[in-house]
Design a protein around this motif. Structure first.
Motif, mmCIF file in Angstrom:
data_model
loop_
_atom_site.group_PDB
_atom_site.id
_atom_site.type_symbol
_atom_site.label_atom_id
_atom_site.label_comp_id
_atom_site.label_asym_id
_atom_site.label_seq_id
_atom_site.Cartn_x
_atom_site.Cartn_y
_atom_site.Cartn_z
ATOM 1 N N ASN A 152 53.138 107.827 70.125
ATOM 2 C CA ASN A 152 54.287 108.261 69.327
ATOM 3 C C ASN A 152 55.121 109.242 70.155
ATOM 4 O O ASN A 152 54.957 110.463 70.055
ATOM 5 C CB ASN A 152 53.817 108.888 68.014
ATOM 6 C CG ASN A 152 54.957 109.176 67.069
ATOM 7 O OD1 ASN A 152 56.122 109.229 67.463
ATOM 8 N ND2 ASN A 152 54.613 109.375 65.801
ATOM 9 N N ILE A 153 56.009 108.706 70.962
ATOM 10 C CA ILE A 153 56.800 109.514 71.898
ATOM 11 C C ILE A 153 57.741 110.457 71.162
ATOM 12 O O ILE A 153 57.906 111.615 71.558
ATOM 13 C CB ILE A 153 57.576 108.598 72.871
ATOM 14 C CG1 ILE A 153 56.572 107.838 73.751
ATOM 15 C CG2 ILE A 153 58.555 109.386 73.721
ATOM 16 C CD1 ILE A 153 57.159 106.707 74.541
ATOM 17 N N LYS A 154 58.340 109.991 70.084
ATOM 18 C CA LYS A 154 59.286 110.833 69.337
ATOM 19 C C LYS A 154 58.587 112.084 68.781
ATOM 20 O O LYS A 154 59.098 113.200 68.922
ATOM 21 C CB LYS A 154 59.915 110.033 68.196
ATOM 22 C CG LYS A 154 60.981 110.778 67.449
ATOM 23 C CD LYS A 154 61.624 109.903 66.386
ATOM 24 C CE LYS A 154 62.671 110.698 65.631
ATOM 25 N NZ LYS A 154 63.273 109.908 64.556
ATOM 26 N N ALA A 155 57.418 111.898 68.191
ATOM 27 C CA ALA A 155 56.672 113.052 67.659
ATOM 28 C C ALA A 155 56.214 113.959 68.801
ATOM 29 O O ALA A 155 56.291 115.192 68.693
ATOM 30 C CB ALA A 155 55.477 112.578 66.828
ATOM 31 N N HIS A 156 55.752 113.363 69.895
ATOM 32 C CA HIS A 156 55.320 114.136 71.063
ATOM 33 C C HIS A 156 56.464 115.015 71.555
ATOM 34 O O HIS A 156 56.293 116.220 71.764
ATOM 35 C CB HIS A 156 54.861 113.188 72.171
ATOM 36 C CG HIS A 156 54.626 113.843 73.491
ATOM 37 N ND1 HIS A 156 53.525 114.633 73.738
ATOM 38 C CD2 HIS A 156 55.366 113.839 74.633
ATOM 39 C CE1 HIS A 156 53.605 115.081 74.983
ATOM 40 N NE2 HIS A 156 54.703 114.627 75.550
ATOM 41 N N ARG A 157 57.633 114.419 71.736
ATOM 42 C CA ARG A 157 58.797 115.152 72.210
ATOM 43 C C ARG A 157 59.135 116.303 71.256
ATOM 44 O O ARG A 157 59.400 117.426 71.693
ATOM 45 C CB ARG A 157 59.999 114.215 72.350
ATOM 46 C CG ARG A 157 61.228 114.895 72.918
ATOM 47 C CD ARG A 157 62.440 113.965 72.981
ATOM 48 N NE ARG A 157 62.148 112.717 73.683
ATOM 49 C CZ ARG A 157 62.281 111.503 73.135
ATOM 50 N NH1 ARG A 157 62.701 111.368 71.899
ATOM 51 N NH2 ARG A 157 62.000 110.431 73.839
ATOM 52 N N ALA B 161 49.033 118.765 68.082
ATOM 53 C CA ALA B 161 49.707 117.624 67.453
ATOM 54 C C ALA B 161 50.505 116.828 68.490
ATOM 55 O O ALA B 161 50.531 115.589 68.441
ATOM 56 C CB ALA B 161 50.623 118.113 66.333
ATOM 57 N N GLY B 162 51.145 117.520 69.429
ATOM 58 C CA GLY B 162 51.894 116.839 70.484
ATOM 59 C C GLY B 162 50.999 116.008 71.379
ATOM 60 O O GLY B 162 51.359 114.899 71.785
ATOM 61 N N LEU B 163 49.826 116.536 71.680
ATOM 62 C CA LEU B 163 48.866 115.784 72.497
ATOM 63 C C LEU B 163 48.352 114.564 71.744
ATOM 64 O O LEU B 163 48.240 113.467 72.309
ATOM 65 C CB LEU B 163 47.697 116.684 72.907
ATOM 66 C CG LEU B 163 48.011 117.766 73.925
ATOM 67 C CD1 LEU B 163 46.798 118.668 74.135
ATOM 68 C CD2 LEU B 163 48.457 117.156 75.241
ATOM 69 N N PRO C 216 62.604 111.088 85.312
ATOM 70 C CA PRO C 216 62.393 110.453 84.018
ATOM 71 C C PRO C 216 61.182 111.037 83.307
ATOM 72 O O PRO C 216 60.322 111.653 83.923
ATOM 73 C CB PRO C 216 62.140 108.996 84.391
ATOM 74 C CG PRO C 216 61.457 109.072 85.730
ATOM 75 C CD PRO C 216 62.091 110.264 86.414
ATOM 76 N N LYS C 217 61.124 110.826 82.022
ATOM 77 C CA LYS C 217 59.978 111.253 81.225
ATOM 78 C C LYS C 217 58.890 110.185 81.319
ATOM 79 O O LYS C 217 59.161 109.005 81.495
ATOM 80 C CB LYS C 217 60.374 111.434 79.755
ATOM 81 C CG LYS C 217 61.496 112.428 79.547
ATOM 82 C CD LYS C 217 61.032 113.830 79.836
ATOM 83 C CE LYS C 217 62.109 114.812 79.444
ATOM 84 N NZ LYS C 217 62.329 115.818 80.440
ATOM 85 N N GLY C 218 57.650 110.631 81.194
ATOM 86 C CA GLY C 218 56.536 109.693 81.143
ATOM 87 C C GLY C 218 55.964 109.297 82.484
ATOM 88 O O GLY C 218 54.908 108.684 82.541
ATOM 89 N N GLY C 219 56.643 109.644 83.576
ATOM 90 C CA GLY C 219 56.132 109.295 84.896
ATOM 91 C C GLY C 219 54.973 110.198 85.302
ATOM 92 O O GLY C 219 54.566 111.105 84.578
ATOM 93 N N ARG C 220 54.459 109.939 86.465
ATOM 94 C CA ARG C 220 53.288 110.675 86.956
ATOM 95 C C ARG C 220 53.562 112.180 87.077
ATOM 96 O O ARG C 220 52.747 113.001 86.675
ATOM 97 C CB ARG C 220 52.861 110.103 88.300
ATOM 98 C CG ARG C 220 51.565 110.634 88.798
ATOM 99 C CD ARG C 220 51.156 109.902 90.041
ATOM 100 N NE ARG C 220 49.804 110.285 90.391
ATOM 101 C CZ ARG C 220 49.156 109.799 91.405
ATOM 102 N NH1 ARG C 220 49.712 108.907 92.176
ATOM 103 N NH2 ARG C 220 47.934 110.200 91.666
#
Length: 162
Positions: free
Chosen positions: A90-95, A81-83, A31-35
């Motif tokens: 803002n996960i959508k912008a990060h992605r 910008a992603g960081l 999954p995304k966002g995990g460690r």
């Protein structure tokens, strides 16, 4: 490395290679966002910044800049910008920024490979066993790193009682 490879060019190529590997791992893994995603992502971002910063020392034959240097400026901006986007939640912008940065890296890689006089195609033509060994070392060290990160995740998962 062949004698035409300076320390700067070697560092640039190694960082770009790791960026290709770790970026693909993070984009394709779930999954995304995990460690694991966060740790691999940090490695990827650092390697991407190394690629961007060292690119300005790698010049064309006439000592100038080309389209790859413009891509480096853009990549510096999209990485940053992603960081900032993920720090703000803002996960959508990060992605979007991170995927765009990776696609730009792939484009630069294709651009480098498509010019036969560049160092990597020359290495493939004149020193294929060396190139093969370098690729194996890069993939092997990346695999060990990812395996180590996954083990950290499993160990902390076991310790937390989940």
């Amino acid at each position: 490395m062949p004698s035409s490879w300076t320390v700067l060019i070697s560092l640039h190529a190694i960082a770009a290679s790791y960026s290709l590997i770790f970026g693909a791992v993070n984009l394709l893994s779930r999954p995304k966002g995990g460690r694991v995603h966060r740790i691999v992502g940090r490695i990827w971002v650092v390697s991407m910044y190394v690629v961007v910063l060292t690119s300005f020392g790698v010049r064309t034959i006439d000592g100038g800049f080309n389209w790859l240097h413009a891509l480096s400026v853009l990549t510096f901006c999209t990485l940053t910008a992603g960081l900032l986007a993920i720090r703000k939640g803002n996960i959508k912008a990060h992605r979007s920024f991170m995927t765009g940065s990776y696609l730009g890296l792939l484009g630069a890689f294709v651009g480098v490979l498509s010019v036969p006089s560049r160092r990597i195609p020359q290495l493939a033509i004149h020193e294929l066993p060396t190139l093969g060994l370098l690729i194996l070392v890069l993939l092997g060290t990346a695999a060990l790193t990812i395996t180590g990160i996954a083990q950290i995740r499993k160990t902390s998962f076991i310790r937390s009682g989940r």
